[in-house]
Design an enzyme around this catalytic site. Sequence first.
Site, PDB file in Angstrom:
ATOM      1  N   ASP A 188       1.232  10.087  -9.780  1.00  0.00           N
ATOM      2  CA  ASP A 188       1.161   8.657  -9.441  1.00  0.00           C
ATOM      3  C   ASP A 188       0.020   8.460  -8.448  1.00  0.00           C
ATOM      4  O   ASP A 188      -0.441   9.419  -7.819  1.00  0.00           O
ATOM      5  CB  ASP A 188       2.484   8.172  -8.811  1.00  0.00           C
ATOM      6  CG  ASP A 188       2.431   6.672  -8.478  1.00  0.00           C
ATOM      7  OD1 ASP A 188       1.922   5.891  -9.295  1.00  0.00           O
ATOM      8  OD2 ASP A 188       2.887   6.281  -7.388  1.00  0.00           O
ATOM      9  N   SER A 189      -0.385   7.209  -8.293  1.00  0.00           N
ATOM     10  CA  SER A 189      -1.421   6.906  -7.304  1.00  0.00           C
ATOM     11  C   SER A 189      -0.902   7.146  -5.886  1.00  0.00           C
ATOM     12  O   SER A 189      -1.687   7.302  -4.961  1.00  0.00           O
ATOM     13  CB  SER A 189      -1.852   5.445  -7.435  1.00  0.00           C
ATOM     14  OG  SER A 189      -0.744   4.607  -7.196  1.00  0.00           O
TER      15      SER A 189
ATOM     16  N   CYS B 154       2.819   6.420 -13.327  1.00  0.00           N
ATOM     17  CA  CYS B 154       2.075   5.307 -12.746  1.00  0.00           C
ATOM     18  C   CYS B 154       1.751   4.362 -13.891  1.00  0.00           C
ATOM     19  O   CYS B 154       1.081   4.760 -14.859  1.00  0.00           O
ATOM     20  CB  CYS B 154       0.794   5.849 -12.105  1.00  0.00           C
ATOM     21  SG  CYS B 154      -0.295   4.544 -11.468  1.00  0.00           S
TER      22      CYS B 154
ATOM     23  N   THR C 246      -0.154   1.701 -13.849  1.00  0.00           N
ATOM     24  CA  THR C 246      -1.565   1.320 -13.879  1.00  0.00           C
ATOM     25  C   THR C 246      -2.382   2.410 -14.577  1.00  0.00           C
ATOM     26  O   THR C 246      -3.230   2.121 -15.425  1.00  0.00           O
ATOM     27  CB  THR C 246      -2.076   1.082 -12.442  1.00  0.00           C
ATOM     28  OG1 THR C 246      -1.145   0.235 -11.753  1.00  0.00           O
ATOM     29  CG2 THR C 246      -3.433   0.418 -12.443  1.00  0.00           C
TER      30      THR C 246
ATOM     31  N   GLU D 164       3.678   1.498   0.308  1.00  0.00           N
ATOM     32  CA  GLU D 164       2.928   2.645   0.850  1.00  0.00           C
ATOM     33  C   GLU D 164       3.034   2.693   2.373  1.00  0.00           C
ATOM     34  O   GLU D 164       3.004   3.755   2.976  1.00  0.00           O
ATOM     35  CB  GLU D 164       1.456   2.581   0.425  1.00  0.00           C
ATOM     36  CG  GLU D 164       1.214   2.873  -1.054  1.00  0.00           C
ATOM     37  CD  GLU D 164       1.274   4.360  -1.403  1.00  0.00           C
ATOM     38  OE1 GLU D 164       0.821   5.189  -0.610  1.00  0.00           O
ATOM     39  OE2 GLU D 164       1.808   4.686  -2.489  1.00  0.00           O
TER      40      GLU D 164
ATOM     41  N   CYS E 115       5.938  -1.327 -12.227  1.00  0.00           N
ATOM     42  CA  CYS E 115       5.158  -0.513 -11.290  1.00  0.00           C
ATOM     43  C   CYS E 115       6.151   0.448 -10.669  1.00  0.00           C
ATOM     44  O   CYS E 115       7.239   0.035 -10.236  1.00  0.00           O
ATOM     45  CB  CYS E 115       4.523  -1.395 -10.220  1.00  0.00           C
ATOM     46  SG  CYS E 115       3.756  -0.458  -8.878  1.00  0.00           S
TER      47      CYS E 115
ATOM     48  N   HIS F 132       6.217   1.864  -7.966  1.00  0.00           N
ATOM     49  CA  HIS F 132       6.514   1.637  -6.541  1.00  0.00           C
ATOM     50  C   HIS F 132       7.678   0.662  -6.349  1.00  0.00           C
ATOM     51  O   HIS F 132       8.360   0.707  -5.327  1.00  0.00           O
ATOM     52  CB  HIS F 132       5.291   1.040  -5.834  1.00  0.00           C
ATOM     53  CG  HIS F 132       4.228   2.034  -5.470  1.00  0.00           C
ATOM     54  ND1 HIS F 132       3.520   2.756  -6.402  1.00  0.00           N
ATOM     55  CD2 HIS F 132       3.746   2.431  -4.258  1.00  0.00           C
ATOM     56  CE1 HIS F 132       2.643   3.540  -5.783  1.00  0.00           C
ATOM     57  NE2 HIS F 132       2.763   3.360  -4.481  1.00  0.00           N
TER      58      HIS F 132
HETATM   59  N1  DGL Z   1       2.746   3.033  -8.873  1.00  0.00           N
HETATM   60  C1  DGL Z   1       1.672   2.558  -9.639  1.00  0.00           C
HETATM   61  C2  DGL Z   1       2.075   1.776 -10.850  1.00  0.00           C
HETATM   62  O1  DGL Z   1       3.115   2.060 -11.401  1.00  0.00           O
HETATM   63  C3  DGL Z   1       0.418   2.095  -9.032  1.00  0.00           C
HETATM   64  C4  DGL Z   1       0.412   1.316  -7.799  1.00  0.00           C
HETATM   65  C5  DGL Z   1      -0.994   1.176  -7.274  1.00  0.00           C
HETATM   66  O2  DGL Z   1      -1.559   2.197  -6.910  1.00  0.00           O
HETATM   67  O3  DGL Z   1      -1.489   0.046  -7.258  1.00  0.00           O
HETATM   68  O4  DGL Z   1       1.354   0.922 -11.316  1.00  0.00           O
END
Ligand code: DGL
Length: 274
Positions: A14-15, A77, A79, A156, A190, A192
């Site tokens: 993931d990011s 992730c 994205t 974050e 997402c 997150h």
């Molecule tokens: N957790 C990520 C997602 O599912 C990316 C969040 C990010 O880095 O903007 O899109």
Amino acid sequence: MRPRNDSRPIGVFDSGVGGLTVLAELRRRLPAESTIYLGDNARAPYGPRPADEVRTFTLESVGWLLAQDVKLLVLACNTATAHALPLVRDVATVPVLGVVRPGAVSAAASTRAGHVGVIATAGTVASGAYAAAVGEADPRLVVTQLACPELVPMVEAGQLSGPVAEATVSGYLGDLFGADPLIDTLLLGCTHYPLLRPVIEQVAGPHVAVVDSAFTTALAAEDLLDVLGARTGQDGPGANRIVTTGDVATFSAVAATVFGAALPSVEQAVVAAV
Ligand code: DGL
């Protein structure tokens, strides 16, 4: 199906910290498997970045995970999945699972009204990946998407509850719930966002089912390992490594809210010049 005793770890990317929500579900479902998680926190968030940049960062991060000799790669992730899944599949020598299709399948199974709300990063929304994937699961469904760019930086930073989190989530969701037919299923597009689930559920109210891709992605990983005959042959609990390209202390603080005392110590790695 009989396992072929492949004890190599599953790589999870993931990011940042969001993919831990998918990792937690993988660990619950497949406790004997070893895992290596990489969060590219040094370059998060990915959501507002141009698609080309997300592809470059994802390929660099995935390259690091592949060098750890993983047997399966989970792009935890949305994205990265939305922008780079086909590319990653081209370069990877192992099977790759994304999180968009599993999330879409959960949402399609959940809705009764036929109207699914999707909240995600700006990049995921712009890619149209969820509208396509929900449509693939059931073409009759209506999908309304909303980008929520402030949520990832908030997560974050470890701000998962309290008045600021509530006000920010309310500000976004207020725009979604006036449509006709009413949205009865809200897909967290997402990884997150499940970390904000209590706040999101409270704001969305009791008539909205909040779904995410963690459970169905873990299920897909389990099925894939069975199809490939690639489960570990080990009986005991698998080994888990958690690695970030960013600050270890900040990462550990948020990660502890997902894993509690079971959190392995967090390592730091460099995957590319940042
Ligand atoms: N957790 C990520 C997602 O599912 C990316 C969040 C990010 O880095 O903007 O899109």
